[in-house]
Design a protein around this motif. Sequence first.
Motif, short mmCIF file in Angstrom:
data_model
loop_
_atom_site.label_atom_id
_atom_site.label_comp_id
_atom_site.label_asym_id
_atom_site.label_seq_id
_atom_site.Cartn_x
_atom_site.Cartn_y
_atom_site.Cartn_z
N TRP A 179 0.83 -1.21 0.00
CA TRP A 179 0.00 0.00 0.00
C TRP A 179 0.87 1.26 0.00
O TRP A 179 0.60 2.20 -0.73
CB TRP A 179 -0.90 0.02 1.24
N ILE A 180 1.91 1.24 0.84
CA ILE A 180 2.78 2.41 0.94
C ILE A 180 3.57 2.62 -0.35
O ILE A 180 3.69 3.74 -0.85
CB ILE A 180 3.75 2.26 2.14
N ALA A 181 4.11 1.54 -0.89
CA ALA A 181 4.90 1.63 -2.12
C ALA A 181 4.06 2.16 -3.28
O ALA A 181 4.53 2.97 -4.09
CB ALA A 181 5.48 0.26 -2.47
N ASP A 182 2.81 1.72 -3.35
CA ASP A 182 1.91 2.13 -4.44
C ASP A 182 1.12 3.39 -4.12
O ASP A 182 0.42 3.91 -4.98
CB ASP A 182 0.93 1.00 -4.78
N GLN A 183 1.21 3.85 -2.88
CA GLN A 183 0.43 4.99 -2.41
C GLN A 183 -1.05 4.82 -2.81
O GLN A 183 -1.65 5.68 -3.48
CB GLN A 183 0.98 6.31 -2.93
N VAL A 184 -1.61 3.70 -2.40
CA VAL A 184 -2.99 3.38 -2.75
C VAL A 184 -3.95 4.40 -2.15
O VAL A 184 -3.62 5.09 -1.18
CB VAL A 184 -3.38 1.96 -2.28
N ASN A 185 -5.15 4.49 -2.71
CA ASN A 185 -6.11 5.45 -2.21
C ASN A 185 -6.92 4.89 -1.04
O ASN A 185 -6.82 3.71 -0.70
CB ASN A 185 -7.04 5.93 -3.33
N VAL A 186 -7.73 5.76 -0.44
CA VAL A 186 -8.50 5.38 0.74
C VAL A 186 -9.50 4.27 0.41
O VAL A 186 -9.77 3.40 1.24
CB VAL A 186 -9.24 6.61 1.31
N GLN A 187 -10.03 4.28 -0.81
CA GLN A 187 -11.01 3.26 -1.18
C GLN A 187 -10.41 1.87 -1.12
O GLN A 187 -11.08 0.91 -0.72
CB GLN A 187 -11.54 3.54 -2.59
N THR A 188 -9.13 1.73 -1.47
CA THR A 188 -8.45 0.43 -1.39
C THR A 188 -8.40 -0.05 0.06
O THR A 188 -8.64 -1.22 0.35
CB THR A 188 -7.01 0.54 -1.94
N VAL A 189 -8.10 0.87 0.97
CA VAL A 189 -8.07 0.54 2.40
C VAL A 189 -9.48 0.17 2.88
O VAL A 189 -9.66 -0.80 3.62
CB VAL A 189 -7.51 1.71 3.22
#
Length: 310
Positions: A179-189
């Motif tokens: 998640w950190i490496a890809d800087q995923v969005n809040v929706q992914t979380v």
Amino acid sequence: MKKTLKKLVVTALATNMALVALPVASVWAQDAEETTEEVSEETTEDAQAEAGHPLAGVLTEASAENLALLDAYDAYQQALSQFTVQDVAVGDVNGTSYQEVVDSFETSVEGEEFELSETEKYLSYTFEIDEVSEATGENKASELILYFSNDTLMYIGIATLDMEIYPEDVLAEDEIETWIADQVNVQTVADRQTRIMGLSEMVYEGVTYHMVFLPTISGEDEIFGDYMIISEDAVYDSYPLGIEEAIESPQTTMLNLFSNFFGFSEEEAPAEEETTEETSDEVPAEEETTEETTEEETTEEETTEEESAE
């Protein structure tokens, strides 16, 4: 056992409000432009109010560590919509005052005031449900905290008070690293619906930063407490701690980690090291003095022996 804030190391936040003040540019604008800006700001605020809290989908009935956390979350959102959290990078006070919060904040539970120092204090609101925790033997509970420095609101956070350690519904450590490496969005979380044990937020240079407290598990089945930072719809970073340390005092930990993330603690560290080095440099001088004294004593002994021989 109820976990509340310990003596904080983050008084640096109050200091840096004065030291890291941002320069203010002089802006010349026509009346029409000012009106447009005001309308734009109002539209943005209205849109944010309709959308709800940015992490609304992250903390749900399915993901909450206990349901008391949802009650604390309702009050948390109320406080955020009603008050302004101080931008810790700005010298001018723009946060809500302590007295205003005390006079106008109404929740289903009564708040308690705790003083940490002459300049620091916080308000604590504890929410309980009629379900006994296996960890404490008491009703499950969660806590909302509003932290003030120099009577100005600096931080708002919630956390459960009876965290039970078990591996079910726990996020894998390598997944949060992705998640950190890809800087995923809040929706992914939010889609993951992993267990959540706390939330908090602060403001720095005009940007709101959220911290999510959640358990993670390594490939060796070791459980951690991760403090994940989210801002502007992206996961930025995370601080994993051993679970026992992580659950000891989560609100204090979140405040200190915010301080580290904003770089305040790093600025103060060199001064402490320099003092230590100066103290270390003084030790050889003391040893040298001791050696000179010993030599003088030896000379006096030799002189006494010669006089006795004569």
